[in-house]
Motif scaffolding. Structure first.
Motif, mmCIF file in Angstrom:
data_model
loop_
_atom_site.group_PDB
_atom_site.id
_atom_site.type_symbol
_atom_site.label_atom_id
_atom_site.label_comp_id
_atom_site.label_asym_id
_atom_site.label_seq_id
_atom_site.Cartn_x
_atom_site.Cartn_y
_atom_site.Cartn_z
ATOM 1 N N MET A 142 0.847 -1.200 0.000
ATOM 2 C CA MET A 142 0.000 0.000 0.000
ATOM 3 C C MET A 142 0.877 1.244 0.000
ATOM 4 O O MET A 142 1.840 1.321 0.766
ATOM 5 N N PRO A 143 0.585 2.227 -0.851
ATOM 6 C CA PRO A 143 1.400 3.447 -0.848
ATOM 7 C C PRO A 143 1.208 4.242 0.431
ATOM 8 O O PRO A 143 0.175 4.132 1.102
ATOM 9 N N ASN A 144 2.215 5.014 0.769
ATOM 10 C CA ASN A 144 2.087 5.913 1.911
ATOM 11 C C ASN A 144 2.907 7.165 1.647
ATOM 12 O O ASN A 144 3.778 7.186 0.768
ATOM 13 N N LEU A 145 2.611 8.205 2.406
ATOM 14 C CA LEU A 145 3.340 9.458 2.305
ATOM 15 C C LEU A 145 4.350 9.549 3.435
ATOM 16 O O LEU A 145 4.093 9.110 4.559
ATOM 17 N N ILE A 146 5.510 10.111 3.123
ATOM 18 C CA ILE A 146 6.512 10.420 4.136
ATOM 19 C C ILE A 146 6.640 11.942 4.172
ATOM 20 O O ILE A 146 6.910 12.578 3.144
ATOM 21 N N TYR A 147 6.421 12.501 5.345
ATOM 22 C CA TYR A 147 6.463 13.950 5.521
ATOM 23 C C TYR A 147 7.702 14.291 6.330
ATOM 24 O O TYR A 147 7.804 13.937 7.509
ATOM 25 N N ILE A 148 8.661 14.941 5.695
ATOM 26 C CA ILE A 148 9.900 15.328 6.378
ATOM 27 C C ILE A 148 9.770 16.800 6.745
ATOM 28 O O ILE A 148 9.653 17.665 5.854
ATOM 29 N N ALA A 149 9.771 17.077 8.032
ATOM 30 C CA ALA A 149 9.439 18.429 8.480
ATOM 31 C C ALA A 149 9.936 18.667 9.897
ATOM 32 O O ALA A 149 10.498 17.778 10.536
ATOM 33 N N ASP A 150 9.710 19.882 10.371
ATOM 34 C CA ASP A 150 10.089 20.275 11.728
ATOM 35 C C ASP A 150 8.951 21.144 12.265
ATOM 36 O O ASP A 150 8.525 22.076 11.570
ATOM 37 N N PRO A 151 8.432 20.861 13.459
ATOM 38 C CA PRO A 151 7.288 21.632 13.958
ATOM 39 C C PRO A 151 7.590 23.105 14.215
ATOM 40 O O PRO A 151 6.667 23.917 14.300
ATOM 41 N N MET A 152 8.882 23.478 14.299
ATOM 42 C CA MET A 152 9.240 24.881 14.501
ATOM 43 C C MET A 152 9.738 25.524 13.209
ATOM 44 O O MET A 152 10.309 26.615 13.236
ATOM 45 N N CYS A 153 9.499 24.878 12.087
ATOM 46 C CA CYS A 153 9.822 25.426 10.768
ATOM 47 C C CYS A 153 8.621 26.236 10.290
ATOM 48 O O CYS A 153 7.509 25.711 10.211
ATOM 49 N N SER A 154 8.822 27.502 9.965
ATOM 50 C CA SER A 154 7.696 28.369 9.606
ATOM 51 C C SER A 154 7.015 27.945 8.310
ATOM 52 O O SER A 154 5.787 28.032 8.188
ATOM 53 N N TRP A 155 7.778 27.467 7.337
ATOM 54 C CA TRP A 155 7.154 27.020 6.092
ATOM 55 C C TRP A 155 6.367 25.731 6.293
ATOM 56 O O TRP A 155 5.364 25.487 5.620
ATOM 57 N N CYS A 156 6.793 24.893 7.243
ATOM 58 C CA CYS A 156 6.011 23.696 7.587
ATOM 59 C C CYS A 156 4.687 24.114 8.221
ATOM 60 O O CYS A 156 3.640 23.508 7.951
ATOM 61 N N TYR A 157 4.746 25.147 9.052
ATOM 62 C CA TYR A 157 3.523 25.700 9.645
ATOM 63 C C TYR A 157 2.597 26.213 8.547
ATOM 64 O O TYR A 157 1.393 25.909 8.531
ATOM 65 N N GLY A 158 3.144 26.948 7.598
ATOM 66 C CA GLY A 158 2.340 27.454 6.497
ATOM 67 C C GLY A 158 1.747 26.350 5.646
ATOM 68 O O GLY A 158 0.637 26.473 5.112
ATOM 69 N N PHE A 159 2.479 25.259 5.526
ATOM 70 C CA PHE A 159 2.072 24.143 4.677
ATOM 71 C C PHE A 159 1.015 23.257 5.331
ATOM 72 O O PHE A 159 0.290 22.530 4.644
ATOM 73 N N SER A 160 0.899 23.303 6.641
ATOM 74 C CA SER A 160 0.026 22.379 7.368
ATOM 75 C C SER A 160 -1.423 22.360 6.874
ATOM 76 O O SER A 160 -2.000 21.282 6.700
ATOM 77 N N PRO A 161 -2.062 23.515 6.633
ATOM 78 C CA PRO A 161 -3.447 23.460 6.132
ATOM 79 C C PRO A 161 -3.556 22.784 4.767
ATOM 80 O O PRO A 161 -4.558 22.120 4.478
ATOM 81 N N GLU A 162 -2.534 22.952 3.932
ATOM 82 C CA GLU A 162 -2.551 22.338 2.608
ATOM 83 C C GLU A 162 -2.428 20.816 2.724
ATOM 84 O O GLU A 162 -3.128 20.063 2.045
ATOM 85 N N LEU A 163 -1.526 20.378 3.611
ATOM 86 C CA LEU A 163 -1.368 18.939 3.831
ATOM 87 C C LEU A 163 -2.632 18.346 4.441
ATOM 88 O O LEU A 163 -3.081 17.260 4.034
ATOM 89 N N THR A 164 -3.218 19.053 5.394
ATOM 90 C CA THR A 164 -4.450 18.578 6.024
ATOM 91 C C THR A 164 -5.568 18.433 4.997
ATOM 92 O O THR A 164 -6.299 17.440 4.988
ATOM 93 N N ALA A 165 -5.684 19.427 4.112
ATOM 94 C CA ALA A 165 -6.712 19.374 3.071
ATOM 95 C C ALA A 165 -6.474 18.201 2.128
ATOM 96 O O ALA A 165 -7.421 17.519 1.710
#
Length: 214
Positions: free
Chosen positions: A1-24
């Motif tokens: 089964m395919p899966n996504l790997i999300y490489i990120a940091d919770p204190m990265c501002s662009w990761c914060y900005g990206f969160s709603p897009e990933l959630t959607a």
């Protein structure tokens, strides 16, 4: 089964900005597994936040705000002696991943909310334990803050967090967020950097369409 790997940091501002897009994206693909690998944006940093660093950081935050429309609070970085060390927050996500893999993203997002919106110092263990345990409990995994903090401080979790940083370097990833599609051990990049949800869908569809046929 395919899966996504999300490489990120919770204190990265662009990761914060990206969160709603990933959630959607994930809301439209229910059941698609997501594994979070922690990048360690400023892991083990020991320098106190000074004015030049603060000014540079605020430039990045302004750009993310303009792009995503998300709110930012500078309360945490204005605290006396604040050290922008992202390892503790990354370790809290690894702790959550160990306790409840299905709720890892919820904890990741909760730490972002605490830091960027509420202006809380998420380099502190007590703050992380409170935020993460509340997110886990809300996700259906009742967790006491004290128990979470004990696990967070354990050698097992410290080493597991460092292993994520090592893996990120082995993949030669230097910027976050990065989203990867994994199928049968084969990795395809969906995005390196911020991307809106419709474009994410297009990227995923293109990868599926171009996958080798049996």
């Amino acid at each position: 089964m395919p899966n996504l790997i999300y490489i990120a940091d919770p204190m990265c501002s662009w990761c914060y900005g990206f969160s709603p897009e990933l959630t959607a994206l994930l809301d439209g693909l229910p059941g698609l597994p997501v594994e979070i690998v922690l990048g360690g944006l400023r892991a083990y940093n020991s320098e106190r936040m000074d004015e030049p660093m603060k000014t540079e950081l605020m430039k990045h935050w302004k750009k993310v705000h303009e792009t995503s429309g998300l709110p930012f609070s500078d309360h945490a970085i204005e605290l006396p002696g604040f050290i922008y060390n992202t390892e503790p927050a990354c370790r809290a996500v690894v702790t959550a991943r160990t306790l409840a893999p299905q709720a890892t993203l919820a904890v990741f997002n909760a730490i972002q909310q605490a830091f960027y919106v509420d202006g809380r110092d998420v380099t502190q263990s007590a703050v992380l334990a409170e935020v993460a345990s509340a997110a886990l409990t809300a996700a259906g995994v009742p967790t006491e803050a004290a128990a979470f903090e004990t696990l967070w401080a354990s050698e097992k979790i410290v080493l597991a967090t460092h292993a994520d940083f090592v893996q990120t370097k082995a993949w030669k990833i230097t910027g976050f967020p990065m989203l990867v599609l994994e199928r049968n051990g084969h990795l395809d990049m969906v995005t390196s950097g911020y991307l809106r949800m419709p474009a994410l869908v297009e990227q995923l569809q293109a990868l599926v369409d171009n996958s080798p046929r049996d």
